[in-house]
Design a protein around this motif. Structure first.
Motif, mmCIF file in Angstrom:
data_model
loop_
_atom_site.group_PDB
_atom_site.id
_atom_site.type_symbol
_atom_site.label_atom_id
_atom_site.label_comp_id
_atom_site.label_asym_id
_atom_site.label_seq_id
_atom_site.Cartn_x
_atom_site.Cartn_y
_atom_site.Cartn_z
ATOM 1 N N PRO A 13 -2.726 6.504 6.089
ATOM 2 C CA PRO A 13 -2.543 7.191 4.809
ATOM 3 C C PRO A 13 -2.799 6.279 3.602
ATOM 4 O O PRO A 13 -2.372 6.566 2.511
ATOM 5 C CB PRO A 13 -1.084 7.635 4.868
ATOM 6 N N PHE A 14 -3.471 5.166 3.837
ATOM 7 C CA PHE A 14 -3.825 4.243 2.754
ATOM 8 C C PHE A 14 -5.210 3.688 3.060
ATOM 9 O O PHE A 14 -5.733 3.848 4.147
ATOM 10 C CB PHE A 14 -2.794 3.121 2.636
ATOM 11 N N ASP A 15 -5.792 3.044 2.084
ATOM 12 C CA ASP A 15 -7.129 2.485 2.228
ATOM 13 C C ASP A 15 -7.031 1.070 2.802
ATOM 14 O O ASP A 15 -6.608 0.149 2.107
ATOM 15 C CB ASP A 15 -7.812 2.463 0.854
ATOM 16 N N TYR A 85 0.867 -1.630 3.712
ATOM 17 C CA TYR A 85 0.255 -0.919 2.592
ATOM 18 C C TYR A 85 0.635 -1.439 1.220
ATOM 19 O O TYR A 85 0.036 -1.044 0.225
ATOM 20 C CB TYR A 85 0.613 0.574 2.669
ATOM 21 N N ALA A 86 1.634 -2.333 1.129
ATOM 22 C CA ALA A 86 2.142 -2.712 -0.193
ATOM 23 C C ALA A 86 2.920 -4.020 -0.128
ATOM 24 O O ALA A 86 3.175 -4.561 0.941
ATOM 25 C CB ALA A 86 3.058 -1.607 -0.728
ATOM 26 N N PRO A 101 1.690 -0.856 -4.124
ATOM 27 C CA PRO A 101 0.692 -0.636 -3.071
ATOM 28 C C PRO A 101 -0.552 -1.475 -3.338
ATOM 29 O O PRO A 101 -0.935 -1.723 -4.486
ATOM 30 C CB PRO A 101 0.385 0.862 -3.175
ATOM 31 N N TRP A 102 -1.192 -1.910 -2.248
ATOM 32 C CA TRP A 102 -2.412 -2.708 -2.397
ATOM 33 C C TRP A 102 -3.463 -1.961 -3.201
ATOM 34 O O TRP A 102 -4.189 -2.568 -3.992
ATOM 35 C CB TRP A 102 -2.979 -3.094 -1.032
ATOM 36 N N THR A 103 -3.566 -0.650 -3.025
ATOM 37 C CA THR A 103 -4.563 0.109 -3.790
ATOM 38 C C THR A 103 -4.266 0.027 -5.283
ATOM 39 O O THR A 103 -5.190 -0.075 -6.090
ATOM 40 C CB THR A 103 -4.612 1.589 -3.352
ATOM 41 N N TYR A 104 -2.997 0.059 -5.655
ATOM 42 C CA TYR A 104 -2.605 -0.030 -7.059
ATOM 43 C C TYR A 104 -2.947 -1.418 -7.605
ATOM 44 O O TYR A 104 -3.502 -1.545 -8.704
ATOM 45 C CB TYR A 104 -1.118 0.271 -7.193
#
Length: 120
Positions: A13-15, A85-86, A101-104
């Motif tokens: 559910p994450f990139d 994820y974070a 989160p890593w995406t953020y």
């Protein structure tokens, strides 16, 4: 009520590409340097991270117009992984509620001046 196994998503559910290959906390906790396998690099000042915290506490403070406009002496004092994820960041002012989160963090790094450009 039904019973049975919970279905897991087909993909995470994450990139997974958002997970950096390198994370370095600068001496004194003044910034966080990140590097990804696609060549993206970023340096996020501790003040930026503190200002961009999305925890419920900071969100409420923003809604109620009580969130500070700056944190001039901000520092990151602790980094803790949160699953894959974070990371959880703790700040020198005692704030330790934010999950980043890593995406953020990758998005924040893309907004910031690239490390190579800043050095030029």
């Amino acid at each position: 009520m039904t019973s049975g196994a919970m279905r897991l998503p087909a993909s995470p559910p994450f990139d997974p590409d958002a997970i950096p290959d390198e994370v370095v906390l600068a001496r004194g906790g003044t910034s966080l340097r990140l590097a990804w396998r696609d060549g993206t690099r970023g340096e996020l000042p501790a003040e930026t991270l503190r200002l961009r915290c999305r925890c419920a506490w900071c969100t409420r403070e923003r809604i109620e117009a009580r969130f500070p406009a700056s944190f001039p002496r901000a520092s990151v004092i602790r980094i803790e992984p949160m699953g894959g994820y974070a990371v959880h960041l703790a700040f020198g002012d005692g704030h330790a509620r934010g999950i980043f989160p890593w995406t953020y963090l990758r998005d924040l790094a893309r907004e910031a001046v690239p490390v190579a450009a800043a050095a030029a």
